[in-house]
Motif scaffolding. Structure first.
Motif, short mmCIF file in Angstrom:
data_model
loop_
_atom_site.label_atom_id
_atom_site.label_comp_id
_atom_site.label_asym_id
_atom_site.label_seq_id
_atom_site.Cartn_x
_atom_site.Cartn_y
_atom_site.Cartn_z
N LYS A 40 0.81 -1.22 0.00
CA LYS A 40 0.00 0.00 0.00
C LYS A 40 0.84 1.27 0.00
O LYS A 40 0.50 2.26 0.62
N LEU A 41 1.95 1.24 -0.72
CA LEU A 41 2.79 2.43 -0.84
C LEU A 41 2.38 3.23 -2.06
O LEU A 41 1.91 2.68 -3.06
N ASP A 42 2.58 4.52 -2.00
CA ASP A 42 2.21 5.44 -3.07
C ASP A 42 3.06 5.19 -4.31
O ASP A 42 4.27 4.99 -4.23
N SER A 43 2.43 5.20 -5.49
CA SER A 43 3.13 4.92 -6.75
C SER A 43 4.28 5.89 -7.02
O SER A 43 5.32 5.49 -7.54
N SER A 44 4.08 7.16 -6.67
CA SER A 44 5.15 8.13 -6.93
C SER A 44 6.37 7.85 -6.05
O SER A 44 7.51 8.02 -6.48
N VAL A 45 6.14 7.42 -4.82
CA VAL A 45 7.23 7.07 -3.91
C VAL A 45 7.97 5.84 -4.44
O VAL A 45 9.20 5.80 -4.48
N ILE A 46 7.19 4.85 -4.86
CA ILE A 46 7.79 3.62 -5.40
C ILE A 46 8.65 3.94 -6.60
O ILE A 46 9.80 3.50 -6.70
N SER A 47 8.13 4.73 -7.51
CA SER A 47 8.86 5.08 -8.71
C SER A 47 10.16 5.82 -8.40
O SER A 47 11.22 5.52 -8.98
N ALA A 48 10.09 6.76 -7.47
CA ALA A 48 11.29 7.52 -7.09
C ALA A 48 12.35 6.63 -6.47
O ALA A 48 13.54 6.73 -6.79
N VAL A 49 11.94 5.72 -5.58
CA VAL A 49 12.88 4.82 -4.92
C VAL A 49 13.51 3.87 -5.95
O VAL A 49 14.73 3.66 -5.95
N LEU A 50 12.71 3.32 -6.84
CA LEU A 50 13.24 2.39 -7.85
C LEU A 50 14.16 3.10 -8.83
O LEU A 50 15.19 2.52 -9.24
N ASP A 51 13.84 4.34 -9.19
CA ASP A 51 14.74 5.13 -10.04
C ASP A 51 16.09 5.32 -9.37
O ASP A 51 17.15 5.17 -9.99
N GLU A 52 16.05 5.67 -8.09
CA GLU A 52 17.28 5.88 -7.34
C GLU A 52 18.11 4.59 -7.27
O GLU A 52 19.32 4.60 -7.45
N TYR A 53 17.45 3.47 -7.00
CA TYR A 53 18.15 2.19 -6.89
C TYR A 53 18.73 1.75 -8.25
O TYR A 53 19.78 1.13 -8.28
N GLU A 54 18.05 2.09 -9.34
CA GLU A 54 18.61 1.81 -10.66
C GLU A 54 19.86 2.67 -10.91
O GLU A 54 20.85 2.19 -11.43
N ASP A 55 19.79 3.95 -10.52
CA ASP A 55 20.93 4.85 -10.69
C ASP A 55 22.14 4.35 -9.91
O ASP A 55 23.28 4.46 -10.36
N LYS A 56 21.90 3.80 -8.72
CA LYS A 56 22.99 3.30 -7.88
C LYS A 56 23.48 1.92 -8.34
O LYS A 56 24.49 1.44 -7.83
N GLY A 57 22.74 1.28 -9.25
CA GLY A 57 23.13 -0.03 -9.73
C GLY A 57 22.64 -1.18 -8.86
O GLY A 57 23.04 -2.32 -9.05
N TRP A 58 21.79 -0.89 -7.92
CA TRP A 58 21.26 -1.93 -7.04
C TRP A 58 20.13 -2.71 -7.69
O TRP A 58 19.85 -3.85 -7.32
N LEU A 59 19.47 -2.08 -8.64
CA LEU A 59 18.36 -2.68 -9.36
C LEU A 59 18.70 -2.61 -10.85
O LEU A 59 18.92 -1.52 -11.38
#
Length: 161
Positions: A40-59
């Motif tokens: 039940k997390l907000d889509s915008s929060v999810i998107s921002a976190v996943l973008d950050e993790y992709e930038d860091k190479g974790w995802l």
């Protein structure tokens, strides 16, 4: 609780859950987003976190696809099944470990699987058994040509092939 604090809590929860999931195994972006939405997390929060993790190479979807494909191939699955499972997980390209394998490699894998499961008896006179083995290999994700070729072999396999 103000909206600002709630947003911070959601971001913290999204980060910690995503990191915990990635620590266990690789995930595709689609898988991780789905698991975060279930919480039940907000889509915008999810998107921002996943973008950050992709930038860091974790995802990394490419890394996930390679690792997932290698694991499924080692478990005895063919190219059709591996591709279908990847598409269900949001990966719409063919990883190198799948695309670089030639038909002979897949036939050999199907043959090893057949030998392990059924043995390599002559199937020319037993149509029912041939169909049973063909259905098994097809469910495992091998193409019709690969299955047909694997069912033709009657002698023990040379492991050096």
């Amino acid at each position: 609780m103000s909206k600002q604090e709630n947003g911070g809590d959601q971001e913290y929860k999204a980060r910690s859950v995503a990191l915990r999931l990635l620590a266990r195994r690789e995930h595709s972006r689609q898988e991780l987003a789905m698991k975060l939405r279930q919480r039940k997390l907000d889509s915008s929060v999810i998107s921002a976190v996943l973008d950050e993790y992709e930038d860091k190479g974790w995802l990394d979807d490419n890394r996930f696809a390679e690792e997932y494909s290698r694991q499924r191939i080692a478990s005895g699955y063919g190219p059709v099944r591996v591709q279908a499972e990847l598409q269900q997980r949001g990966i719409h390209h063919t990883p190198e470990c799948v695309s670089e394998s030639v038909d002979a490699d897949w036939i050999h894998r199907a043959l090893l699987l057949r030998e392990k499961r059924f043995g390599l008896s002559d199937l020319s006179s037993d149509r029912d058994e041939k169909m049973r083995q063909a259905r098994f290999l097809t469910r495992r994700g091998f193409t019709a040509n690969q299955v047909e070729r694997a069912l033709e072999v009657r002698d023990a396999i040379d492991p050096g092939i």
